[in-house]
Design a protein around this motif. Structure first.
Motif, PDB file in Angstrom:
ATOM      1  N   ASP A   1       0.825  -1.211   0.000  1.00 29.49           N
ATOM      2  CA  ASP A   1       0.000   0.000   0.000  1.00 29.49           C
ATOM      3  C   ASP A   1       0.857   1.258   0.000  1.00 29.49           C
ATOM      4  O   ASP A   1       0.403   2.328  -0.413  1.00 29.49           O
ATOM      5  N   SER A   2       2.109   1.133   0.459  1.00 34.62           N
ATOM      6  CA  SER A   2       3.003   2.291   0.496  1.00 34.62           C
ATOM      7  C   SER A   2       3.354   2.782  -0.898  1.00 34.62           C
ATOM      8  O   SER A   2       3.704   3.955  -1.087  1.00 34.62           O
ATOM      9  N   LEU A   3       3.271   1.914  -1.890  1.00 30.25           N
ATOM     10  CA  LEU A   3       3.672   2.281  -3.247  1.00 30.25           C
ATOM     11  C   LEU A   3       2.709   3.284  -3.863  1.00 30.25           C
ATOM     12  O   LEU A   3       3.109   4.141  -4.650  1.00 30.25           O
ATOM     13  N   ASP A   4       1.417   3.175  -3.519  1.00 27.87           N
ATOM     14  CA  ASP A   4       0.411   4.039  -4.120  1.00 27.87           C
ATOM     15  C   ASP A   4      -0.231   4.993  -3.124  1.00 27.87           C
ATOM     16  O   ASP A   4      -1.009   5.859  -3.512  1.00 27.87           O
TER      17      ASP A   4
ATOM     18  N   GLY B   1       7.802   9.419   5.801  1.00 23.94           N
ATOM     19  CA  GLY B   1       7.382  10.366   4.788  1.00 23.94           C
ATOM     20  C   GLY B   1       6.483   9.754   3.734  1.00 23.94           C
ATOM     21  O   GLY B   1       5.935   8.672   3.891  1.00 23.94           O
ATOM     22  N   GLN B   2       6.373  10.443   2.609  1.00 24.60           N
ATOM     23  CA  GLN B   2       5.437  10.051   1.569  1.00 24.60           C
ATOM     24  C   GLN B   2       6.050   9.134   0.528  1.00 24.60           C
ATOM     25  O   GLN B   2       5.350   8.632  -0.335  1.00 24.60           O
ATOM     26  N   GLN B   3       7.364   8.924   0.580  1.00 26.59           N
ATOM     27  CA  GLN B   3       8.001   8.072  -0.413  1.00 26.59           C
ATOM     28  C   GLN B   3       8.218   6.679   0.143  1.00 26.59           C
ATOM     29  O   GLN B   3       8.517   6.513   1.318  1.00 26.59           O
ATOM     30  N   PRO B   4       8.051   5.647  -0.681  1.00 27.15           N
ATOM     31  CA  PRO B   4       8.337   4.292  -0.212  1.00 27.15           C
ATOM     32  C   PRO B   4       9.759   4.197   0.305  1.00 27.15           C
ATOM     33  O   PRO B   4      10.688   4.721  -0.305  1.00 27.15           O
TER      34      PRO B   4
END
Length: 226
Positions: A125-128, A212-215
């Motif tokens: 789920d972190s990817l999107d 943060g927001q990046q994988p």
């Protein structure tokens, strides 16, 4: 995404929009579905559902200096990790809920503001997603250090014990020069290894990457020493 990371987290929100438990297959733990008047698993031959935790919460870095500016990540606690988180077996809380859909156990709402040390794995789920998602594999409460202002004054009994320990330390003979040199070399070696580890860890990334927001493919990576 099979990396594992160690976090010290501060819980900021328990996600109550999703169910905190589900009916699982007793063999594979997959969610069972109602078919007719019985439950069935799409993978196993079972008709006996078992309640299992699935607690989702948002948390920030517990060591952050400014909590209000800290990015958060979503952590999911399944099964036994949910029991460690709440301190109760899922059967007890499900019984207390008594099929009331609107009921939220105080063991869940009381998690906000608490700190834990967890070992977790990033999920796909972190990817999107807009933030990082982690599946927790290990949970341990993170206790605050004792406040010196609230410390109890020593009693005659404890003071006597401390004096006895001090006398024991004073009676201990100093190490020989060769032993002292060996201990110094050992300490230097350990310090060098730690500095190398910290250097490599900094090359892999920062805590900001993990929350943060990046994988995250970097940060405080956890390696099992056993």
């Amino acid at each position: 995404m099979d990396e594992r990371y160690r976090f010290s987290i501060l819980v900021t929100e328990v996600i109550l929009s999703s169910d905190w438990w589900y009916k699982s297959c007793k063999d594979c733990r997959k969610k069972v579905q109602m078919e007719g008047d019985t439950y069935k698993c799409s993978r196993c031959i079972t008709t006996v559902p078992m309640p299992r935790y699935k607690i989702s919460l948002n948390a920030i870095d517990a060591d952050a200096k400014r909590h209000e500016d800290s990015p958060f990540a979503r952590f999911i606690f399944w099964g036994q990790q949910g029991e460690i988180l709440t301190g109760k077996q899922v059967l007890i809380l499900v019984a207390e809920a008594n099929s009331r859909a609107e009921y939220t156990p105080p063991e869940l709402t009381g998690l906000v503001g608490k700190k834990f040390t967890v070992i977790a794995t990033p999920t796909r789920d972190s990817l999107d997603g807009e933030h990082m998602f982690y599946q927790v594999e290990s949970t341990e409460p993170l206790f605050e250090p004792a406040n010196p202002e609230n410390a109890q004054p020593p009693t005659e009994e404890t003071q006597g014990e401390n004096e006895s320990q001090d006398n024991t330390l004073e009676a201990t003979p100093p190490p020989s020069p060769s032993a002292a040199k060996e201990e110094e070399n050992d300490s230097t070696g350990k310090r060098r290894k730690r500095n190398d580890h910290l250097s490599n860890k900094n090359k892999r990334g920062t805590k900001k990457d993990l929350f943060g927001q990046q994988p995250a493919h970097a940060g405080t990576e956890y390696t099992d020493q056993n």
